[in-house]
Design a protein around this motif. Structure first.
Motif, PDB file in Angstrom:
ATOM      1  N   LEU A 285      68.018 -86.803 -57.408  1.00 31.84           N
ATOM      2  CA  LEU A 285      69.159 -87.301 -56.656  1.00 31.84           C
ATOM      3  C   LEU A 285      70.269 -87.506 -57.679  1.00 31.84           C
ATOM      4  O   LEU A 285      70.135 -88.311 -58.592  1.00 31.84           O
ATOM      5  CB  LEU A 285      68.744 -88.646 -56.024  1.00 31.84           C
ATOM      6  CG  LEU A 285      69.743 -89.379 -55.150  1.00 31.84           C
ATOM      7  CD1 LEU A 285      69.925 -88.635 -53.832  1.00 31.84           C
ATOM      8  CD2 LEU A 285      69.237 -90.791 -54.854  1.00 31.84           C
ATOM      9  N   THR A 286      71.337 -86.730 -57.557  1.00 34.71           N
ATOM     10  CA  THR A 286      72.398 -86.906 -58.553  1.00 34.71           C
ATOM     11  C   THR A 286      73.616 -87.616 -57.974  1.00 34.71           C
ATOM     12  O   THR A 286      74.517 -88.017 -58.702  1.00 34.71           O
ATOM     13  CB  THR A 286      72.837 -85.557 -59.170  1.00 34.71           C
ATOM     14  OG1 THR A 286      73.129 -84.646 -58.121  1.00 34.71           O
ATOM     15  CG2 THR A 286      71.749 -84.984 -60.061  1.00 34.71           C
ATOM     16  N   ARG A 287      73.627 -87.736 -56.647  1.00 35.81           N
ATOM     17  CA  ARG A 287      74.726 -88.478 -56.009  1.00 35.81           C
ATOM     18  C   ARG A 287      74.233 -89.033 -54.690  1.00 35.81           C
ATOM     19  O   ARG A 287      73.525 -88.331 -53.943  1.00 35.81           O
ATOM     20  CB  ARG A 287      75.903 -87.526 -55.765  1.00 35.81           C
ATOM     21  CG  ARG A 287      77.071 -88.210 -55.063  1.00 35.81           C
ATOM     22  CD  ARG A 287      78.321 -87.386 -55.137  1.00 35.81           C
ATOM     23  NE  ARG A 287      78.138 -86.098 -54.499  1.00 35.81           N
ATOM     24  CZ  ARG A 287      79.073 -85.506 -53.742  1.00 35.81           C
ATOM     25  NH1 ARG A 287      80.230 -86.084 -53.565  1.00 35.81           N
ATOM     26  NH2 ARG A 287      78.845 -84.343 -53.210  1.00 35.81           N
ATOM     27  N   PHE A 288      74.554 -90.283 -54.429  1.00 36.61           N
ATOM     28  CA  PHE A 288      74.229 -90.886 -53.141  1.00 36.61           C
ATOM     29  C   PHE A 288      75.238 -92.006 -52.943  1.00 36.61           C
ATOM     30  O   PHE A 288      75.008 -93.154 -53.310  1.00 36.61           O
ATOM     31  CB  PHE A 288      72.788 -91.418 -53.135  1.00 36.61           C
ATOM     32  CG  PHE A 288      72.236 -91.585 -51.747  1.00 36.61           C
ATOM     33  CD1 PHE A 288      71.955 -90.464 -50.967  1.00 36.61           C
ATOM     34  CD2 PHE A 288      72.030 -92.838 -51.200  1.00 36.61           C
ATOM     35  CE1 PHE A 288      71.466 -90.592 -49.664  1.00 36.61           C
ATOM     36  CE2 PHE A 288      71.543 -92.977 -49.902  1.00 36.61           C
ATOM     37  CZ  PHE A 288      71.258 -91.848 -49.138  1.00 36.61           C
TER      38      PHE A 288
ATOM     39  N   THR B 229      70.384 -79.705 -51.201  1.00 32.24           N
ATOM     40  CA  THR B 229      71.387 -80.065 -50.191  1.00 32.24           C
ATOM     41  C   THR B 229      72.439 -80.952 -50.817  1.00 32.24           C
ATOM     42  O   THR B 229      72.140 -81.761 -51.691  1.00 32.24           O
ATOM     43  CB  THR B 229      70.785 -80.872 -49.010  1.00 32.24           C
ATOM     44  OG1 THR B 229      70.001 -81.910 -49.535  1.00 32.24           O
ATOM     45  CG2 THR B 229      69.976 -80.023 -48.083  1.00 32.24           C
ATOM     46  N   SER B 230      73.641 -80.762 -50.348  1.00 33.82           N
ATOM     47  CA  SER B 230      74.704 -81.647 -50.822  1.00 33.82           C
ATOM     48  C   SER B 230      75.787 -81.725 -49.772  1.00 33.82           C
ATOM     49  O   SER B 230      75.890 -80.862 -48.896  1.00 33.82           O
ATOM     50  CB  SER B 230      75.281 -81.134 -52.133  1.00 33.82           C
ATOM     51  OG  SER B 230      76.003 -79.952 -51.915  1.00 33.82           O
ATOM     52  N   SER B 231      76.535 -82.791 -49.844  1.00 33.78           N
ATOM     53  CA  SER B 231      77.663 -82.953 -48.939  1.00 33.78           C
ATOM     54  C   SER B 231      78.654 -83.891 -49.599  1.00 33.78           C
ATOM     55  O   SER B 231      78.263 -84.765 -50.377  1.00 33.78           O
ATOM     56  CB  SER B 231      77.193 -83.560 -47.617  1.00 33.78           C
ATOM     57  OG  SER B 231      78.316 -83.877 -46.828  1.00 33.78           O
TER      58      SER B 231
ATOM     59  N   TYR C 184      76.269 -86.786 -51.066  1.00 33.73           N
ATOM     60  CA  TYR C 184      74.957 -86.743 -51.734  1.00 33.73           C
ATOM     61  C   TYR C 184      74.653 -85.367 -52.296  1.00 33.73           C
ATOM     62  O   TYR C 184      75.169 -84.359 -51.823  1.00 33.73           O
ATOM     63  CB  TYR C 184      73.839 -87.148 -50.765  1.00 33.73           C
ATOM     64  CG  TYR C 184      73.858 -86.357 -49.481  1.00 33.73           C
ATOM     65  CD1 TYR C 184      74.571 -86.825 -48.388  1.00 33.73           C
ATOM     66  CD2 TYR C 184      73.188 -85.139 -49.376  1.00 33.73           C
ATOM     67  CE1 TYR C 184      74.633 -86.097 -47.219  1.00 33.73           C
ATOM     68  CE2 TYR C 184      73.242 -84.404 -48.200  1.00 33.73           C
ATOM     69  CZ  TYR C 184      73.962 -84.881 -47.128  1.00 33.73           C
ATOM     70  OH  TYR C 184      74.030 -84.158 -45.981  1.00 33.73           O
ATOM     71  N   ASN C 185      73.811 -85.371 -53.327  1.00 36.45           N
ATOM     72  CA  ASN C 185      73.262 -84.130 -53.898  1.00 36.45           C
ATOM     73  C   ASN C 185      71.781 -84.416 -54.111  1.00 36.45           C
ATOM     74  O   ASN C 185      71.422 -85.273 -54.911  1.00 36.45           O
ATOM     75  CB  ASN C 185      73.873 -83.825 -55.269  1.00 36.45           C
ATOM     76  CG  ASN C 185      75.317 -83.385 -55.188  1.00 36.45           C
ATOM     77  OD1 ASN C 185      76.111 -83.930 -54.428  1.00 36.45           O
ATOM     78  ND2 ASN C 185      75.674 -82.400 -55.999  1.00 36.45           N
ATOM     79  N   ILE C 186      70.970 -83.702 -53.369  1.00 37.29           N
ATOM     80  CA  ILE C 186      69.515 -83.925 -53.460  1.00 37.29           C
ATOM     81  C   ILE C 186      68.833 -82.578 -53.657  1.00 37.29           C
ATOM     82  O   ILE C 186      69.193 -81.607 -52.988  1.00 37.29           O
ATOM     83  CB  ILE C 186      68.967 -84.544 -52.143  1.00 37.29           C
ATOM     84  CG1 ILE C 186      69.704 -85.844 -51.828  1.00 37.29           C
ATOM     85  CG2 ILE C 186      67.465 -84.786 -52.217  1.00 37.29           C
ATOM     86  CD1 ILE C 186      69.417 -86.388 -50.447  1.00 37.29           C
TER      87      ILE C 186
HETATM   88  C1  LIG Z   1      77.047 -82.024 -56.125  1.00 33.88           C
HETATM   89  O1  LIG Z   1      77.092 -80.715 -55.559  1.00 33.88           O
HETATM   90  C2  LIG Z   1      78.403 -80.149 -55.594  1.00 33.88           C
HETATM   91  C3  LIG Z   1      78.365 -78.837 -54.799  1.00 33.88           C
HETATM   92  O2  LIG Z   1      77.162 -78.174 -54.914  1.00 33.88           O
HETATM   93  C4  LIG Z   1      78.827 -79.952 -57.039  1.00 33.88           C
HETATM   94  O3  LIG Z   1      80.111 -79.387 -57.087  1.00 33.88           O
HETATM   95  C5  LIG Z   1      78.840 -81.325 -57.725  1.00 33.88           C
HETATM   96  O4  LIG Z   1      79.155 -81.187 -59.092  1.00 33.88           O
HETATM   97  C6  LIG Z   1      77.491 -82.008 -57.578  1.00 33.88           C
HETATM   98  N1  LIG Z   1      77.605 -83.387 -58.075  1.00 33.88           N
HETATM   99  C7  LIG Z   1      76.667 -83.986 -58.793  1.00 33.88           C
HETATM  100  C8  LIG Z   1      76.953 -85.399 -59.207  1.00 33.88           C
HETATM  101  O5  LIG Z   1      75.619 -83.444 -59.101  1.00 33.88           O
END
Ligand SMILES: *[C@@H]1O[C@H](CO)[C@@H](O)[C@H](O)[C@H]1NC(C)=O
Ligand SMILES: *[C@@H]1O[C@H](CO)[C@@H](O)[C@H](O)[C@H]1NC(C)=O
Length: 197
Positions: free
Chosen positions: A44-47, A117-119, A59-61
């Motif tokens: 999980l890199t963003r939530f 998945t990300s949004s 989010y980025n999962i």
């Molecule tokens: C999250 O995903 C987006 C699109 O895929 C990307 O541009 C962004 O850098 C990602 N952010 C993180 C914090 O991983």
């Protein structure tokens, strides 16, 4: 006479052997066990929940979902697509397709699907109770998410269709530059019992 008796005896043995093999095969094909579903890896890199309106979630999962057909002879065919729904505090915020309808999964094979998945602002209806829960978890940097894997399969030589419904409970530490990354412990998803017909 002697030859005739010997032949009859041999024939008897062959027939019994055929019956035994037949029974074993029928048993193997008519009895099928549910697949095992596990999450091998997750990050999980963003939530991030927007403060206002608090219905937008960024989010980025990414997950590695492993599905194993545990049967030794039966192929499993998807009669409905396999899907994964992502939930926070009981509320679904995303849903992705894992495999197509018609996809075949041979006996004893494990397949690993990588789901990313990300949004930037996905819709999530948390209500004020969910927002409070988000704030609590946000303060710890560890989020409890649930992945529901659903689908429907049919096993070789069976007419019956079987629903698949697995719940995977995840505790994910938000990966950010500055925090030590915890090693992800494999999660075994809990499958709902197959209904008997
Ligand atoms: C999250 O995903 C987006 C699109 O895929 C990307 O541009 C962004 O850098 C990602 N952010 C993180 C914090 O991983
Ligand atoms: C979540 O935590 C981060 C950093 O700890 C903070 O910047 C952010 O405002 C928090 N979000 C909410 C909605 O509380």
């Amino acid at each position: 006479m002697v030859l005739g008796k010997a032949l009859a005896w041999c024939g008897g043995i062959v027939l019994s052997a055929c019956i035994i093999v037949g029974v074993v095969l029928i048993a193997a094909y008519s009895y099928a066990i549910q697949p095992s579903i596990t999450i091998e890896d997750a990050s999980l890199t963003r939530f991030a929940l927007a403060t206002s309106p608090s219905t937008a979630l960024g989010y980025n999962i990414s997950l590695s979902l492993a599905v194993r057909n545990k049967n030794w002879a039966t192929t499993m065919k998807n009669t409905e697509p396999l899907e994964a729904a992502y939930k926070f505090d009981g509320q679904q915020f995303d849903r992705v397709q894992v495999t197509d309808k018609g996809d075949k999964h041979t006996a004893k094979k494990t397949r690993v699907y990588r789901l990313v998945t990300s949004s930037d602002g996905g819709y999530v209806a948390l209500g004020n109770a969910g927002v409070a829960e988000y704030k609590n978890q946000n303060a710890t940097g560890v989020f409890e998410l649930e992945v529901m894997v659903t689908g429907e399969v049919r096993y070789t030589w069976q007419f019956k269709k079987n629903k698949i419904e697995a719940t995977c409970k995840l505790k994910l530490q938000l990966d950010s530059p500055g925090t030590a990354v915890l090693r992800f412990e494999k999660v075994k998803c809990k499958l709902a019992k197959q209904e008997k017909k």
